[in-house]
Enzyme design. Sequence first.
Site: not given
Length: 156
Positions: A56-58, A67, A69, A100, A103
């Site tokens: 994940n990369v916020e 996400c 995925e 989620c 995803c």
Amino acid sequence: MTGLLEQADTGLSEAGWEALRAAAREAMAHAYAPYSGYPVGAAALVEDGRTVSGCNVENASFGLGLCAECGLVSRLQATGGGRLTHFACVDGRGEPLVPCGRCRQLLYEFGGPDLVLETPAGFMTLAGMLPQAFGPEHLTTGRTASDDPASDDQAS
């Protein structure tokens, strides 16, 4: 194939699943999660034997985060594409996570209903997690409103 699967039915040995978990944990170690503090890593086996992973990369604009995925599917496409067959996702403790809804839809596009996922409750196909999924087979290409018989009824 739907619902929970027994280990023998996954088509992958325990050593294969452990290798996927290890790849997911390695990806998770590279996650960028300064806002939530919730790093996630994902790894999947491709039908040709490759393993792809993502984290994940916020983003400061929370809704624009990616996400794990998403990264996994991007890497899949960047390295030649193919179909996903087995999938594992882990949290910051290395414990299994369930994708989620968004995803699950993404995984359906690249793995289909028979993709086997590791979940906290055991192994499950994507068809079991996303019943009656909407996919590419539901789209009609090259169709216009004038091709739609319903549009003729409305025009009359």
